[in-house]
Design a protein around this motif. Structure first.
Motif, PDB file in Angstrom:
ATOM      1  N   LYS A  13      -5.584   9.608   1.133  1.00 16.85           N
ATOM      2  CA  LYS A  13      -6.090   8.309   1.538  1.00 16.85           C
ATOM      3  C   LYS A  13      -6.142   8.226   3.058  1.00 16.85           C
ATOM      4  O   LYS A  13      -5.527   9.023   3.763  1.00 16.85           O
ATOM      5  N   LYS A  14      -6.849   7.233   3.552  1.00 17.68           N
ATOM      6  CA  LYS A  14      -6.867   7.002   4.982  1.00 17.68           C
ATOM      7  C   LYS A  14      -5.490   6.521   5.443  1.00 17.68           C
ATOM      8  O   LYS A  14      -4.735   5.952   4.659  1.00 17.68           O
ATOM      9  N   ALA A  15      -5.192   6.753   6.704  1.00 16.98           N
ATOM     10  CA  ALA A  15      -3.898   6.344   7.252  1.00 16.98           C
ATOM     11  C   ALA A  15      -3.725   4.833   7.123  1.00 16.98           C
ATOM     12  O   ALA A  15      -4.676   4.066   7.304  1.00 16.98           O
ATOM     13  N   ILE A  16      -2.504   4.426   6.797  1.00 17.30           N
ATOM     14  CA  ILE A  16      -2.185   3.002   6.679  1.00 17.30           C
ATOM     15  C   ILE A  16      -1.718   2.506   8.045  1.00 17.30           C
ATOM     16  O   ILE A  16      -0.705   2.967   8.571  1.00 17.30           O
ATOM     17  N   ASP A  31       0.855  -1.185   0.000  1.00 10.41           N
ATOM     18  CA  ASP A  31       0.000   0.000   0.000  1.00 10.41           C
ATOM     19  C   ASP A  31       0.890   1.232   0.000  1.00 10.41           C
ATOM     20  O   ASP A  31       2.114   1.144   0.189  1.00 10.41           O
ATOM     21  N   TYR A  32       0.314   2.387  -0.204  1.00  8.98           N
ATOM     22  CA  TYR A  32       1.088   3.626  -0.253  1.00  8.98           C
ATOM     23  C   TYR A  32       0.186   4.780   0.163  1.00  8.98           C
ATOM     24  O   TYR A  32      -1.043   4.675   0.154  1.00  8.98           O
ATOM     25  N   ASN A  33       0.812   5.894   0.519  1.00 10.15           N
ATOM     26  CA  ASN A  33       0.061   7.084   0.892  1.00 10.15           C
ATOM     27  C   ASN A  33       0.856   8.311   0.469  1.00 10.15           C
ATOM     28  O   ASN A  33       1.954   8.189  -0.097  1.00 10.15           O
ATOM     29  N   TYR A  34       0.329   9.493   0.754  1.00  5.62           N
ATOM     30  CA  TYR A  34       0.957  10.746   0.329  1.00  5.62           C
ATOM     31  C   TYR A  34       1.351  11.559   1.558  1.00  5.62           C
ATOM     32  O   TYR A  34       0.475  12.019   2.299  1.00  5.62           O
TER      33      TYR A  34
END
Length: 284
Positions: free
Chosen positions: A267-270, A254-257
């Motif tokens: 996106k929601k926090a991983i 998964d990834y986020n910004y």
């Protein structure tokens, strides 16, 4: 990869299939690029005019999300490939990264740097490389770096309370560098919250091969929109045509910004959970 759309321009970094090259013909700052944006290795919008273009092209650096098949290979050894396939029904995400040889990196605590005047060490845990910095605001304080090769890059943070420095290569013409950050991501935020890390504050290229000297002098002054006169050093990269960079490949579930400004989609926090697992197949 599974794209969000059924069709993409052939020069889009988000296209569903294609080949991302690490290197390409570089354009000069302020001149029309010689190739499409995806193949440009200078990240001038993010890093300014002193970006040395050693991090790979925009296409190469971009995350390849929702991937069902990917491979990494050298143009010299096309037959020697690493192929990546998801080990289950979920797609994977791939990011390639060009790594700089550690023996050509000069840390701000290296013996090849001679400090004159008042400087003090600081540590910032937000760095990937350990967070060592050297600070000074004393007019006339200097840092003199001896390096080998055909160029050098001065990497350092930028913030709203940083000031002006004078840089000189081999006793040549002085240039004034403004280390204050160009803009803020969050208007009205406190000093330090808009700090940008590992920024190419200055670079020099095209020097004759051999030993050179870079001198950085603190002026004790700042631009009108700055609230301080600090000059901060992080590390320096020696540049030379014969330097060979390695490439690391990161396979992500998964990834986020990070550091998204107000109003942008995110996106929601991983959050890793107990029992989480995944699989990927690698073919050599």
């Amino acid at each position: 990869r599974r794209g969000a759309y059924s069709i993409y321009p052939c020069d889009s970094i988000g296209r569903s299939r294609g080949t991302a090259k690490k290197e390409s013909e570089q354009s000069a700052f302020g001149c029309a690029p010689a190739n499409s944006w995806k193949d440009d290795a200078r990240h001038d919008i993010l890093n300014g005019k002193y970006d040395p273009g050693i991090d790979g092209t925009n296409d190469f650096c971009s995350l390849k999300a929702d991937l069902f098949l990917g491979s990494v290979y050298s143009s010299s050894f096309r037959s020697a490939q690493l192929r990546f396939l998801p080990g289950d029904a979920k797609p994977m995400h791939l990011r390639a990264r060009a790594e700089y040889p550690p023996d050509r990196v000069i840390s701000c605590t290296d013996d090849r740097i001679r400090y004159i005047g008042t400087w003090w060490p600081m540590t910032d845990s937000n760095y990937e490389s350990g967070g060592q910095e050297m600070w000074s605001s004393q007019p006339g304080a200097k840092a003199r770096i001896t390096f080998h090769g055909t160029g050098i890059v001065w990497y350092a943070p930028r913030d709203v309370n940083y000031g002006l420095a004078q840089v000189v290569i081999d006793g040549g013409c002085p240039r004034i560098i403004n280390q204050r950050i160009d803009g803020v991501d969050f208007p009205g935020s406190a000093a330090g919250f808009d700090k940008k890390y590992h920024y190419p504050v200055f670079s020099a290229t095209g020097l004759n091969p051999g030993e050179h000297t870079l001198e950085i002098e603190v002026l004790g002054k700042h631009a009108e929109d700055s609230c301080g006169s600090y000059i901060v050093l992080e590390e320096f990269y020696e540049l030379s045509p014969e330097i060979s960079q390695t490439v690391s490949v990161h396979l992500l579930q998964d990834y986020n910004y990070p550091h998204i400004a107000w109003g942008n989609w995110k996106k929601k926090a991983i959050t890793p959970k107990a029992g989480a697992n995944g699989a990927v197949r690698i073919q050599i």
